[in-house]
Design a protein around this motif. Structure first.
Motif, PDB file in Angstrom:
ATOM      1  N   ARG A 228       0.851  -1.113   0.167  1.00 56.15           N
ATOM      2  CA  ARG A 228      -0.079   0.185   0.053  1.00 56.15           C
ATOM      3  C   ARG A 228       0.814   1.258   0.197  1.00 56.15           C
ATOM      4  O   ARG A 228       0.569   2.157  -0.875  1.00 56.15           O
ATOM      5  CB  ARG A 228      -1.024   0.110   1.232  1.00 56.15           C
ATOM      6  CG  ARG A 228      -2.002  -0.959   1.007  1.00 56.15           C
ATOM      7  CD  ARG A 228      -2.940  -1.273   2.310  1.00 56.15           C
ATOM      8  NE  ARG A 228      -3.909  -0.239   2.463  1.00 56.15           N
ATOM      9  CZ  ARG A 228      -4.931  -0.196   1.748  1.00 56.15           C
ATOM     10  NH1 ARG A 228      -5.463  -1.324   1.103  1.00 56.15           N
ATOM     11  NH2 ARG A 228      -5.637   0.576   1.724  1.00 56.15           N
ATOM     12  N   ALA A 292      -5.725  -0.541  -8.078  1.00 55.35           N
ATOM     13  CA  ALA A 292      -5.544  -1.957  -7.242  1.00 55.35           C
ATOM     14  C   ALA A 292      -5.533  -1.471  -5.685  1.00 55.35           C
ATOM     15  O   ALA A 292      -6.268  -2.204  -4.841  1.00 55.35           O
ATOM     16  CB  ALA A 292      -4.267  -2.622  -7.407  1.00 55.35           C
ATOM     17  N   LEU A 293      -5.054  -0.346  -5.427  1.00 53.84           N
ATOM     18  CA  LEU A 293      -5.204   0.194  -3.871  1.00 53.84           C
ATOM     19  C   LEU A 293      -6.328   0.526  -3.524  1.00 53.84           C
ATOM     20  O   LEU A 293      -6.934   0.181  -2.532  1.00 53.84           O
ATOM     21  CB  LEU A 293      -4.094   1.247  -3.867  1.00 53.84           C
ATOM     22  CG  LEU A 293      -3.779   2.145  -2.578  1.00 53.84           C
ATOM     23  CD1 LEU A 293      -3.460   1.125  -1.288  1.00 53.84           C
ATOM     24  CD2 LEU A 293      -3.034   3.292  -2.308  1.00 53.84           C
ATOM     25  N   LEU A 300      -2.998  -6.022  -6.251  1.00 51.80           N
ATOM     26  CA  LEU A 300      -2.253  -5.116  -5.695  1.00 51.80           C
ATOM     27  C   LEU A 300      -0.604  -5.396  -5.556  1.00 51.80           C
ATOM     28  O   LEU A 300       0.078  -4.520  -5.855  1.00 51.80           O
ATOM     29  CB  LEU A 300      -2.827  -4.904  -4.244  1.00 51.80           C
ATOM     30  CG  LEU A 300      -1.948  -3.900  -3.472  1.00 51.80           C
ATOM     31  CD1 LEU A 300      -2.040  -2.355  -4.254  1.00 51.80           C
ATOM     32  CD2 LEU A 300      -2.805  -3.556  -1.878  1.00 51.80           C
TER      33      LEU A 300
END
Length: 371
Positions: A228, A292-293, A300
């Protein structure tokens, strides 16, 4: 299908840029660079806290704005353009995301509200020197209530009030939360190429700590936090790379040699074109990472690695070619080119070097193809 940011998100980016252009200039960056007693710029940090940006992706029930990760990506890019000398990344990308991922409801309520208000400045301590901090190699230990060991280097570790630490517990690893202002903690500032993003060595000697999540699940949480944070760091790098291209282009138009702008020379044109291409490739990968985040997609790990690698390459290249475009002036202390070069080199190894992220990308693709 629209892969671009929404109009509201673009408006947020524009307002953030106006704010940072006024409140976080390279003069502010140089104040920190030229004063060894400073680890960050208090004035800029206080204004960022007042803007509420720290709480961009923190849910409203914990005192945040509750916007989302896309909005945080937008702000990260603008912070990268401005070379903001503040502990925003450590607190927001790493510390807050670790709490959101692994913290209990009680821990989130207790700490995240203080993060948003600026009362808590966070950092993330995983590294213990060269190499990837794998559980089998960790020397920092947690016995369920006390933390012992040394972490180095820790970004913003010298100014943070709290840390999330990856520590060995039993046969596995756990994430633990520790108050750095409490007993059993000693800190020492570490010199780096980029003093405006400070680092420290933190030693824990039986420091009181509390576990985040379940015992032994620290490695999974750690990888999630890194994935992330990698996307957000990539947006910071993208912002810096774009600013380098703008600086080089402006100089190439304004600087005259032999009666004409140096931008008319083929060699300069090629430099600028190569910078633009790399930046656009990085932007495409960053947008993939942002998708994706924001959706917590299964892709991700792959998207984080690709965005991180592309942005690291683009920023390093753009900062280097910006210096070259400026010629002899580009190497001087008075010109701002070196500020971006320093930040590019530092961000390229924060949260793992390109080699680490290449291995992560290969592993992610192998898992995807095997499925």
């Amino acid at each position: 299908m629209n892969f671009d940011f929404s109009e509201d998100q673009k408006f947020l980016a524009g307002e953030a840029r106006k704010f940072l252009n006024a409140q976080c200039t390279t003069a502010h960056v140089r104040e920190v660079l030229n004063d060894e007693s400073k680890s960050h710029h208090d004035g800029v940090w206080n204004k960022v806290v007042e803007m509420g940006w720290i709480g961009t992706a923190i849910p409203e029930e914990y005192g945040g704005l509750g916007l989302g990760m896309l909005e945080l990506c937008v702000i990260a890019e603008e912070m990268g353009r401005a070379l903001a000398p503040v502990p925003f990344a450590s607190t927001t990308y790493f510390f807050a995301e670790a709490l959101k991922a692994a913290g209990s409801e009680e821990q989130k309520k207790e700490v995240l509200e203080k993060v948003v208000s600026g009362e808590v400045v966070g950092c993330y301590a995983a590294s213990e020197g060269p190499g990837n901090p794998e559980p089998s190699k960790l020397k920092t230990t947690f016995d369920g209530s006390k933390l012992t060991g040394t972490k180095i280097p820790v970004t913003d570790g010298d100014i943070a009030t709290h840390a999330v630490v990856l520590a060995k517990e039993g046969s596995g690893a756990s994430l633990v939360l520790v108050d750095l202002t409490g007993a059993g903690v000693s800190r020492k500032k570490v010199s780096t190429l980029e003093p405006t993003r400070s680092h420290a060595e933190i030693t824990f000697d039986g420091a009181p700590a509390q576990r985040l999540g379940k015992a032994g699940e620290g490695e999974d949480y750690h990888n999630r936090v890194l994935d992330r944070a990698a996307v957000l760091l990539a947006f910071e790098q993208l912002g810096g790379a774009d600013r380098c291209l703008e600086m080089a282009t402006e100089f190439a138009k304004d600087r005259y040699a032999f009666g004409r702008p140096i931008g008319g020379n083929q060699a300069i044109k090629h430099k600028l074109a190569d910078m633009y291409v790399k930046n656009q490739v990085a932007r495409s990968n960053c947008y993939y990472g942002a998708w994706a985040l924001s959706t917590d997609a299964s892709e991700l790990p792959e998207a984080a690695a690709s965005s991180r690698l592309a942005a690291s390459e683009a920023y390093w290249f753009a900062s280097k070619e910006n210096i070259q475009t400026h010629g002899g002036m580009g190497f001087t202390w008075e010109v701002d080119c070196h500020l971006f070069y320093r930040r590019a080199k530092l961000l390229a190894v924060q949260a793992g070097s390109p080699k680490v992220w290449k291995e992560k990308l290969v592993s992610a693709l192998e898992r995807k193809n095997a499925a």
